[in-house]
Write an enzyme that holds these catalytic residues in place. Structure first.
Site, short mmCIF file in Angstrom:
data_model
loop_
_atom_site.label_atom_id
_atom_site.label_comp_id
_atom_site.label_asym_id
_atom_site.label_seq_id
_atom_site.Cartn_x
_atom_site.Cartn_y
_atom_site.Cartn_z
CB CYS A 159 -0.81 -0.08 1.30
SG CYS A 159 -2.12 1.09 1.42
CB CYS A 353 -5.93 5.30 -7.07
SG CYS A 353 -5.67 5.15 -5.31
C1 LIG Z 1 -4.06 4.61 5.25
C2 LIG Z 1 -4.73 4.02 4.05
C3 LIG Z 1 -5.31 4.87 3.11
C4 LIG Z 1 -5.94 4.34 2.00
N1 LIG Z 1 -6.47 5.20 1.08
C5 LIG Z 1 -7.06 4.70 -0.02
C6 LIG Z 1 -7.62 5.58 -0.99
O1 LIG Z 1 -7.54 6.78 -0.85
N2 LIG Z 1 -8.22 5.06 -2.07
C7 LIG Z 1 -8.29 3.71 -2.25
O2 LIG Z 1 -8.84 3.26 -3.25
N3 LIG Z 1 -7.78 2.84 -1.35
C8 LIG Z 1 -7.18 3.31 -0.24
N4 LIG Z 1 -6.66 2.43 0.67
C9 LIG Z 1 -6.72 0.97 0.40
C10 LIG Z 1 -8.07 0.31 0.76
O3 LIG Z 1 -9.11 0.92 0.02
C11 LIG Z 1 -8.38 0.39 2.24
O4 LIG Z 1 -7.34 -0.26 2.96
C12 LIG Z 1 -9.70 -0.30 2.61
O5 LIG Z 1 -10.05 0.09 3.91
C13 LIG Z 1 -9.62 -1.81 2.52
O6 LIG Z 1 -10.89 -2.35 2.79
P1 LIG Z 1 -11.04 -3.79 3.52
O7 LIG Z 1 -12.47 -3.98 3.75
O8 LIG Z 1 -10.32 -4.82 2.74
O9 LIG Z 1 -10.25 -3.62 4.88
P2 LIG Z 1 -10.66 -2.71 6.11
O10 LIG Z 1 -11.36 -1.48 5.66
O11 LIG Z 1 -9.42 -2.57 6.91
O12 LIG Z 1 -11.72 -3.58 6.90
C14 LIG Z 1 -11.42 -4.81 7.49
C15 LIG Z 1 -12.32 -4.96 8.70
O13 LIG Z 1 -12.25 -6.30 9.16
C16 LIG Z 1 -12.29 -6.26 10.57
N5 LIG Z 1 -11.73 -7.51 11.11
C17 LIG Z 1 -10.46 -7.94 11.08
N6 LIG Z 1 -10.35 -9.10 11.74
C18 LIG Z 1 -11.60 -9.40 12.19
C19 LIG Z 1 -12.12 -10.46 12.99
N7 LIG Z 1 -11.36 -11.45 13.45
N8 LIG Z 1 -13.46 -10.44 13.27
C20 LIG Z 1 -14.25 -9.43 12.82
N9 LIG Z 1 -13.80 -8.40 12.10
C21 LIG Z 1 -12.48 -8.40 11.79
C22 LIG Z 1 -11.47 -5.03 10.94
O14 LIG Z 1 -11.78 -4.57 12.24
C23 LIG Z 1 -11.91 -4.06 9.85
O15 LIG Z 1 -13.02 -3.29 10.26
C24 LIG Z 1 -6.01 2.92 1.80
C25 LIG Z 1 -5.42 2.09 2.76
C26 LIG Z 1 -4.78 2.62 3.87
C27 LIG Z 1 -4.14 1.68 4.86
#
Ligand SMILES: Cc1cc2nc3c(=O)[nH]c(=O)nc-3n(C[C@H](O)[C@H](O)[C@H](O)COP(=O)(O)OP(=O)(O)OC[C@H]3O[C@@H](n4cnc5c(N)ncnc54)[C@H](O)[C@@H]3O)c2cc1C
Length: 425
Positions: A159, A353
């Site tokens: 990332c 993005c």
């Molecule tokens: C700082 C940052 C900025 C970003 N900015 C952008 C951007 O501007 N544009 C873009 O396109 N992408 C961006 N990204 C990339 C991506 O879009 C994000 O990381 C996004 O939040 C990923 O979604 P996700 O659902 O996979 O993970 P997350 O949003 O992290 O969600 C995962 C969820 O699973 C939960 N979880 C984990 N383990 C368990 C468990 N055992 N039981 C129950 N729940 C659990 C967590 O608590 C969390 O709420 C960014 C990433 C980061 C780190």
């Protein structure tokens, strides 16, 4: 009746739940398992870390919205998935059985892989809102006594956009405070070149980002392997094409934010057939796990191989629009399976993005995300900052209202010819 369970209530899991609703039959039940009661919008964390947002601006109570949508929400978190028994064991010892499971658990942050890295060590993080709040407190202390800043992403990170964003956001904030002249900045990254982004570049991200770094007086070290972080000092090895160490840098810092490598969360890591050695969910072209075909993976927790060999390991980012395409395909496939039809939908994994620099930024579109591409475009401008603010407000509104893709979003995507589902199937 089918029990459909979504594990994880982050960016992928919440919209997954909303997109599944219209796919379910009247008798089916939808459960979302999260960790705690609140959703937070991860892409706004860099703004929280400099005080441009409060955490309350980017958080939403999930019990409320899920209740309104008729979705059962469990906040105690999963301890372990048991795919052979079709059940999820929760942290409180209870069990949730399922017919279909969608895993959207995001990343486990592997700070422990580099000595001294992360909020329990000597660098800040913006990966979670809790970290961003702590990073803001550290920044407030830093501005009282400014010094060198080191920002970047360590070996194995996937990332990179947020690392660039944060470097430029810090630059903007320091200029606003008129103390930028007292802050030498270095960007340290595992990428083989600036603008690689884990994607071997998109359009001219190399040229655009290098020029931005020069204009903003940010030095950089690429193909960097962070050996260790001590209080106020980061030891970084610069690695050559042949894998040998070309130079070792000792970088002093008064403030540092480094993105860690990601791996799968403990609830799924090490489950034979479900995950790869890093704990990411193995999926086929329809987001389905080949060993357990009633289990789907979406978002950052999904296994994607790197785009090519690099001197220092670099992963592929899973960005928002790409994740939304995984979600739409998964919803359609579960809907089909519930009606006895085959799963046919394949996501495009297209990437759109917006990287905000505080005053301006860059945007790129990669169709598909992995090269070679049909569309490979990037551009910069002040409009990117405003577009990102608009995107934040729009996305939070979607989560609050429990909508996944309102008609105007469909209209815009159609106009831009950005598709979530492959047309060939
Ligand atoms: C700082 C940052 C900025 C970003 N900015 C952008 C951007 O501007 N544009 C873009 O396109 N992408 C961006 N990204 C990339 C991506 O879009 C994000 O990381 C996004 O939040 C990923 O979604 P996700 O659902 O996979 O993970 P997350 O949003 O992290 O969600 C995962 C969820 O699973 C939960 N979880 C984990 N383990 C368990 C468990 N055992 N039981 C129950 N729940 C659990 C967590 O608590 C969390 O709420 C960014 C990433 C980061 C780190």
């Amino acid at each position: 009746m089918a029990e459909v369970v979504v594990l994880g209530a982050g960016l992928s899991g919440t919209i997954m739940a909303y997109e599944l609703l219209p796919q379910l039959r009247r008798e089916d039940r939808l459960t979302v398992i999260g960790q705690g009661s609140r959703y937070h919008f991860v892409p706004s964390n860099p703004w929280v870390a400099v005080g441009w947002r409060d955490r309350s601006d980017i958080e939403i109570d999930l019990h409320d919205v899920m209740r309104r949508k008729g979705i059962r929400y469990l906040e105690q978190g999963a301890k372990r998935v048991h795919p052979q028994e079709n059940r999820v064991e929760l942290e409180d010892g209870s069990t949730v059985p399922y017919d279909y499971l969608v895993i959207g658990t995001g990343p486990d942050l592997a700070f422990d892989e580099v000595p001294g890295l992360g909020p329990n060590g000597h660098t800040q993080s913006i990966c979670h809102v809790d970290h961003a709040v702590d990073a803001k407190a550290a920044f407030d202390r830093f501005v009282q006594s400014p010094g060198p800043i080191v920002v970047g992403a360590v070996q194995g990170a996937s990332c990179f956009g947020p690392a660039y964003e944060f470097a430029f956001i810090l630059d903007t904030e320091l200029r606003k405070r008129r103390i930028r002249d007292r802050v030498p900045m270095t960007f340290v990254t595992a990428e083989p070149y600036i603008g690689h982004l884990g994607l071997d570049g998109v359009g001219d991200t190399k040229g655009l980002l290098e020029s931005e770094m020069r204009e903003h007086h940010i030095k950089w070290i690429t193909s960097a392997r962070v050996k260790a972080v001590e209080p106020g000092k980061m030891t970084v090895e610069e690695v050559g094409e042949d894998g040998s160490v070309r130079k070792t840098h000792e970088l002093p810092f008064a403030y540092s934010m480094m993105l860690p490598a990601f791996r799968g969360v403990p609830a799924v890591r090490g489950i034979e057939g479900l995950t790869n050695p890093r704990g990411f969910i193995v999926v086929d072209k329809k987001q389905r796990n080949p060993t357990y075909p009633n289990v789907f993976g979406i978002g950052v927790c999904v296994a994607i191989p790197p785009v090519g060999a690099t001197p220092v390991p670099v992963g592929v980012p899973k960005t928002g629009f790409m994740i939304e395409s995984m979600v739409t395909a998964t919803a359609q496939n579960i809907g089909a399976l519930l009606r006895g039809d085959p799963a046919r939908s394949e996501p495009t994994w297209n990437a759109v993005c917006l990287a905000d620099f505080g005053e301006g930024g860059i945007m790129f579109v990669a169709q598909p995300q992995i090269p070679p591409r049909n569309l490979n475009w990037s551009a910069k401008g002040d409009w990117v900052h405003y577009a990102k603010v608009g995107f934040e407000k729009y996305f939070l509104r979607k989560i609050r209202r429990g909508e996944s893709e309102p008609f105007y979003e469909r209209f815009i995507l159609e106009t831009l010819k950005l598709r979530k589902i492959k047309e060939t199937v």
